[in-house]
Design a protein around this motif. Sequence first.
Motif, mmCIF file in Angstrom:
data_model
loop_
_atom_site.group_PDB
_atom_site.id
_atom_site.type_symbol
_atom_site.label_atom_id
_atom_site.label_comp_id
_atom_site.label_asym_id
_atom_site.label_seq_id
_atom_site.Cartn_x
_atom_site.Cartn_y
_atom_site.Cartn_z
ATOM 1 N N ASN A 1 -26.574 84.536 -60.330
ATOM 2 C CA ASN A 1 -26.357 84.877 -58.923
ATOM 3 C C ASN A 1 -27.291 84.126 -57.976
ATOM 4 N N THR B 1 -17.891 85.296 -55.118
ATOM 5 C CA THR B 1 -18.657 86.252 -54.328
ATOM 6 C C THR B 1 -20.146 86.056 -54.558
ATOM 7 N N THR C 1 -29.813 89.198 -68.789
ATOM 8 C CA THR C 1 -30.222 89.746 -67.494
ATOM 9 C C THR C 1 -29.710 88.935 -66.316
ATOM 10 N N ASP D 1 -22.697 88.308 -55.113
ATOM 11 C CA ASP D 1 -23.251 89.056 -56.238
ATOM 12 C C ASP D 1 -22.103 89.436 -57.160
ATOM 13 N N ARG D 2 -22.014 88.744 -58.279
ATOM 14 C CA ARG D 2 -20.889 88.950 -59.191
ATOM 15 C C ARG D 2 -21.194 89.961 -60.281
ATOM 16 N N GLY D 3 -22.321 90.672 -60.148
ATOM 17 C CA GLY D 3 -22.626 91.704 -61.124
ATOM 18 C C GLY D 3 -23.083 91.124 -62.452
ATOM 19 N N ASN D 4 -22.926 91.902 -63.515
ATOM 20 C CA ASN D 4 -23.370 91.490 -64.835
ATOM 21 C C ASN D 4 -22.450 92.093 -65.880
ATOM 22 N N GLU D 5 -22.691 91.752 -67.136
ATOM 23 C CA GLU D 5 -21.910 92.287 -68.249
ATOM 24 C C GLU D 5 -22.784 93.262 -69.036
ATOM 25 N N TYR D 6 -22.271 94.463 -69.247
ATOM 26 C CA TYR D 6 -23.012 95.482 -69.990
ATOM 27 C C TYR D 6 -22.249 95.966 -71.227
ATOM 28 N N ASP D 7 -21.087 95.402 -71.481
ATOM 29 C CA ASP D 7 -20.224 95.941 -72.531
ATOM 30 C C ASP D 7 -20.148 95.036 -73.754
ATOM 31 N N ARG E 1 -24.661 85.993 -64.689
ATOM 32 C CA ARG E 1 -23.814 85.453 -63.629
ATOM 33 C C ARG E 1 -24.497 84.362 -62.804
#
Length: 339
Positions: free
Chosen positions: A272, A292, A267, A294-300, A270
């Motif tokens: 952040n 940056t 969760t 907010d570098r997002g996340n990994e979902y894959d 990154r």
Amino acid sequence: VAWRGASARNQTRGLPGDEWLVVGTAARPALSAGNPFAALENGTFPKKVRRKNFDGRLDNRLSDSHNMYVRYAFDFYGDFAPEKPDRLLDGGLITIGSADLNDFSKSHSLVAEENWILSGTKVNTLRAHVLVHRLYATPTFTGQGISRPSFSWGQQQQSPQKFPRNRVTITDALLVTKGKHDLNIGGEWTWGYYGFDAHHNEGGLWTFQVDTPFDRANPATYPFQFTIRNLGNYEHRATQLAGYISDTYRVKPRWTLNLGARWDFDTILRDNHNIGQMLDDPQFKGMDKFVTRDRGNEYDAFQPRVGATWDIRGNGTLVARGGYGVYITRNRQRFSVSS
């Protein structure tokens, strides 16, 4: 020293054991005879490394359809060096001592598992694990440090450091055996706290480019630079989720096919929150050019696996195995305190 034991009850079994290990070693600085600090620092300084382990397990068959166990384990590793007597340099201008550190690792691990036999073909396993771990490195001397080409005195430059972590993991798996198939369906939830607390060079570090003792009247003996820094104190709280399914498929008496897939999600992969704090700090002006907010996340993180087994002769004396899989893992949370 080690011991093992078991209880007398036939439905409950305990297997406790502990072990100690103490190793004596020593630090032996050996500066050359021509070094002006040889008489001050050379010698043999004892050091001991201690290791303690304990584990105990209790198994209990609650009924014909329920059985469980609880296991506790304790692990400790530490080395301890007695501090060298403080010495005075240059008429008492600064107190110096051994640039050494003591490090220790202490962990408590508790596991509980319950197996529920639903039927002759179904078993559900519920498992919980709690881990409390402390990894510390503490200096044998605190205060200012001195670094010279041949030796270092004062506070060790990479300590103190503390890496506390707490982690809770709950896993549930359902095993279904039906005909030619053995299905395993499960999931996992993990919550973790990971800390980093460092106090490097809080007292300051003087760096010299020569081994010549300091002389106010001789600028060539002056220090090259002085370093002092603030403490580093960061916290990382993360939750991981995982789900998987696998099938052991007995295609023919001599052929078995293994198929599976797993998906993992972190969760806060990154980190952040800490990145945002850094970008808000004026000391790190310009870092927004490299990272940056907010570098997002990994979902894959989808991980397929496949394997096969072939009993070549049909009697188990020669077996061929092969497999392929994709594996994704999260590592090095706060300097390798978790893997």
